[in-house]
Scaffold this active site. Structure first.
Site, PDB file in Angstrom:
ATOM      1  N   PRO A 235       0.589  -1.282  -0.016  1.00 18.05           N
ATOM      2  CA  PRO A 235       0.052  -0.152   0.059  1.00 18.05           C
ATOM      3  C   PRO A 235       0.993   1.237   0.077  1.00 18.05           C
ATOM      4  O   PRO A 235       0.348   2.406  -0.110  1.00 18.05           O
ATOM      5  CB  PRO A 235      -0.952  -0.147   1.336  1.00 18.05           C
ATOM      6  CG  PRO A 235       0.120  -0.872   1.891  1.00 18.05           C
ATOM      7  CD  PRO A 235       0.792  -1.832   1.351  1.00 18.05           C
ATOM      8  N   CYS A 348       7.944 -10.514   5.777  1.00 19.08           N
ATOM      9  CA  CYS A 348       7.502 -10.447   7.095  1.00 19.08           C
ATOM     10  C   CYS A 348       7.142 -11.858   7.439  1.00 19.08           C
ATOM     11  O   CYS A 348       6.111 -12.248   8.414  1.00 19.08           O
ATOM     12  CB  CYS A 348       6.185  -9.543   7.285  1.00 19.08           C
ATOM     13  SG  CYS A 348       4.825  -9.987   6.247  1.00 19.08           S
TER      14      CYS A 348
END
Length: 421
Positions: A235, A348
């Site tokens: 994003p 992540c």
């Protein structure tokens, strides 16, 4: 959700989520979200509590009954819901389902007993690991038993809210009742209200970004005047960091809708970037870049404080597939920079198959790539996150903070690579 391996965020999306959820009132949606998040955070413990009170295991395939008991037990053990309300709703749900109707009395008995013996049960299950066994065993191999248990326990608490600020972190920490982190970001204390209501949001002075997620974009060194491509950019938090660092950024993503969201986020911040809708594995720029950031799609196992469904909707086979995808994407990313150019690869995931092992394989069979070690001395307060080989490896049990501020950060892996020719 668990049986279909559906993501919690997808199911609870206000616009495109489950119809059973989107038609609820705001208050009921908040309760459903709280129940599901709490159930997933504590699922092995809840299941252990239920099993300890059953004379015999539930019938094979009785998943609907299992879910009714888990939802009821979650409310009694971990949420501020009156016991009688949780029991009554569970019994009503059992009676409505033809598969569960004959077990309604069992549901009533089990949940009432959990209510009566709540404190004793909580003590009994306190040592049950919060993560599923398949993933805990992988953590034990990678980090050792004690560290694996610490990481597991971090998912019992929601993640903090971290901000990346354009400038003056000390000033913004003071204004927003926060604390400055070793990454240069600001962590907020618990507060009531919405993020957009906070000072500085409308003026584009900061954006929400976990402390660990802010690290990869900081690993390039000086970017002033350099052309940088942010692959898998949406994003846009890392895109914004690259622009703030002085780079001329091309933001690439295969989703036009996600890039539209990115552009909106950059507009609020007063930033601009070239945006390209493309599959990065096939992307061929007219001119090679000085640097590339690849924050690759991964298993997201480092984000279980935010997304407690991850470990219940993915398995070892998913990690293997994602690691193979990341390997292909990283090799392609290295072709997008000039000789001497830098690629920062990150994700992540807590799993070494998607991090250390992946990079080792690439370096073993690729002649024109070298590792650029990160120096622990450059990261005071996060020295423990720098591996012996100079990669960044954060785990959720790092970054202990004082009372009033949540400790921890997302699990992240990041490495700096240079194309030599």
């Amino acid at each position: 959700m668990l049986d279909r391996k559906t993501s919690l965020d997808g199911m609870l999306d206000v616009e495109g989520g489950s119809a059973a959820y989107t038609t609820l009132s705001d208050g009921d949606r908040a309760l459903v979200r709280a129940i599901l998040n709490s159930a997933l955070r504590h699922l092995p413990r809840i299941e252990a509590a239920i099993s300890s009170l059953l004379d015999s295991p539930l019938p094979e395939g009785a998943r609907a009954l299992h879910h009714v008991l888990v939802v009821g037990a979650t409310q009694i053990l971990y949420l501020d819901v009156p016991d009688h309300s949780a029991v009554d709703l569970a019994v009503e749900q059992a009676n409505r389902d033809p598969r569960n109707r004959r077990f309604a009395k069992l549901v009533n008995a089990i949940l009432r007993r959990i209510g009566r013996e709540k404190q004793e049960i909580l003590e009994q299950i306190a040592k049950v690991p919060a993560m599923p066994a398949w993933f805990l065993s992988r953590l034990e191999v990678a980090y050792g038993g004690p560290a694996a248990l610490r990481i597991s326990n971090t998912q019992l608490e929601p993640a903090a809210i971290d901000l990346t600020v354009k400038s003056d972190p000390e000033g913004w920490a003071k204004r927003l009742n926060g604390v400055v982190l070793p990454t240069g970001g600001v962590r907020l204390a618990a507060f009531e209200g919405s993020i957009p209501s906070l000072e500085g949001f409308d003026d584009g002075e900061w954006w929400v970004q976990d402390a660990a997620a802010s690290i990869p974009a900081k690993l390039f060194g000086s970017l002033v005047g350099k052309r940088v491509v942010d692959l898998c950019a949406a994003p846009g938090g890392k895109t914004a960091q690259l622009i703030l660092a002085g780079a001329k950024v091309t933001a690439l993503d295969q989703s036009a809708n996600r890039l539209k969201r990115l552009s909106g986020n950059l507009t609020r911040l007063g930033f601009e970037a070239e945006t390209v809708v493309a599959d990065m594995s096939k992307y061929q720029p007219e001119e090679l870049f000085d640097a590339a950031l690849l924050d690759a799609p991964c298993s997201s196992t480092g984000t279980t404080r935010r997304h407690p469904d991850v470990l219940w909707t993915k398995g070892p086979e998913d990690i293997a597939k994602l690691a193979a995808l990341q390997q292909r994407l990283l090799r392609h990313a290295l072709t997008l920079v000039k000789p001497g150019g830098i690629v920062v690869f990150s994700n992540c995931s807590l799993d070494s198959e998607e991090g250390e092992d992946l990079v080792a394989r690439l370096l073993a069979d690729t002649q024109n790539v070298e590792r650029v070690p990160v120096t622990a001395g450059d990261w005071p307060g996060l020295e423990a996150a720098i591996s012996p080989l100079g990669a960044f490896r954060t785990t959720p049990d790092m970054l202990p903070l004082s009372d009033g501020f949540a400790s921890g950060l997302d699990g992240f892996f990041a490495v700096v690579l240079r194309r030599t020719y």
